[in-house]
Write an enzyme that holds these catalytic residues in place. Structure first.
Site, PDB file in Angstrom:
ATOM      1  N   ASP A   9       0.785  -1.252   0.000  1.00  0.00           N
ATOM      2  CA  ASP A   9       0.000   0.000   0.000  1.00  0.00           C
ATOM      3  C   ASP A   9       0.818   1.304   0.000  1.00  0.00           C
ATOM      4  OD1 ASP A   9      -1.971  -1.893   0.207  1.00  0.00           O
ATOM      5  OD2 ASP A   9      -2.768  -1.221   2.129  1.00  0.00           O
ATOM      6  N   HIS A  53     -17.746   2.437   0.682  1.00  0.00           N
ATOM      7  CA  HIS A  53     -17.175   1.366   1.514  1.00  0.00           C
ATOM      8  C   HIS A  53     -17.605   1.492   2.970  1.00  0.00           C
ATOM      9  CE1 HIS A  53     -14.115  -1.372   3.216  1.00  0.00           C
ATOM     10  NE2 HIS A  53     -14.324  -1.991   2.068  1.00  0.00           N
ATOM     11  N   HIS A  82     -10.577   7.154   1.850  1.00  0.00           N
ATOM     12  CA  HIS A  82      -9.225   7.045   1.300  1.00  0.00           C
ATOM     13  C   HIS A  82      -9.167   5.965   0.226  1.00  0.00           C
ATOM     14  CE1 HIS A  82      -9.308   3.836   4.313  1.00  0.00           C
ATOM     15  NE2 HIS A  82      -8.352   3.248   3.596  1.00  0.00           N
ATOM     16  N   LYS A 107      -7.081  -4.847  -2.916  1.00  0.00           N
ATOM     17  CA  LYS A 107      -7.830  -5.353  -1.767  1.00  0.00           C
ATOM     18  C   LYS A 107      -8.769  -4.271  -1.246  1.00  0.00           C
ATOM     19  CE  LYS A 107      -3.893  -4.337   1.253  1.00  0.00           C
ATOM     20  NZ  LYS A 107      -4.504  -3.418   2.189  1.00  0.00           N
ATOM     21  N   CYS A 152      -1.844  -2.750   7.828  1.00  0.00           N
ATOM     22  CA  CYS A 152      -1.786  -3.654   6.675  1.00  0.00           C
ATOM     23  C   CYS A 152      -0.514  -4.489   6.629  1.00  0.00           C
ATOM     24  CB  CYS A 152      -1.995  -2.867   5.388  1.00  0.00           C
ATOM     25  SG  CYS A 152      -3.659  -2.127   5.328  1.00  0.00           S
TER      26      CYS A 152
END
Length: 198
Positions: A9, A53, A82, A107, A152
């Site tokens: 990421d 989301h 984001h 993802k 993450c």
């Protein structure tokens, strides 16, 4: 052919000036670029959220960013909006040598579930497909770098150990958010699980 580099990421929204900026997030780019040449298997992950989301505080009326809610799969931090699909914030940092990647794993694209780990969504059962890719490439030893150490990167490292990979996290090429002590907790959890912190 057994070593893989997993770059987590390194996207604009997680770098200074981004919607969910990690302090010093852009500082790791030169080290990661230098590392990419040393691995035969190179994977980048990319947070890739739809605008609606469920992990976005903005999609929960009255909720503030960094508050907690209970989802069907357990507790969930509500984040600022984001890495929305197709936006500049979701793009890789401009100086990251993304062209060196063999594979990009996206993802967090399912609306109802967040995805910290490069291997599984936050229900710990829905796979991203990364495990199968690494096994077919013959990778047994993984080095993880990227953003953020305590979310993450840590989730990915813990899942990788559970899946039987030999796992290192190169801390100099990571940066953390450190939300209410999350960085120290994540480092301890990784150590206890057998992740090598180098």
């Amino acid at each position: 052919m057994t070593e893989a580099l997993i770059v987590i990421d390194v996207q604009n929204d997680f770098c200074p000036g981004g919607a969910l900026a990690v302090a010093g997030g852009d500082e790791i780019v030169p080290e990661i670029n230098a590392m990419l040449a040393d691995y035969s298997v190179r994977v980048l992950t990319q947070d890739w959220h739809p605008a609606d989301h469920a992990s976005f505080a903005a999609n929960h009326p009255g909720a503030s960013p960094f508050s907690m809610v209970e989802m069907s799969y357990g507790p969930q931090v509500l984040w600022p909006v984001h890495c929305v699909q197709g936006t500049a914030g979701a793009a890789f940092h401009a100086r990251l040598n993304a062209d060196a990647a063999d594979l990009v794993i996206r993802k967090g694209f399912r609306t109802g579930i967040d995805s910290y780990s490069a291997f599984f969504e936050n229900d710990h059962t829905t796979p991203t497909g990364l495990e199968g890719y690494l096994r077919t490439r013959g990778a047994t030893d993984l080095t993880l770098v990227g953003l953020a150490t305590d979310f993450c990167v840590a989730y990915s490292a813990l899942d990788a150990v559970r899946l039987g990979f030999d796992v290192k996290v190169r801390l100099s090429a990571c940066r953390g958010i450190d939300l209410d002590g999350s960085l120290a907790a994540a480092l301890e959890q990784m150590r206890n699980a057998g992740v090598k912190l180098v």
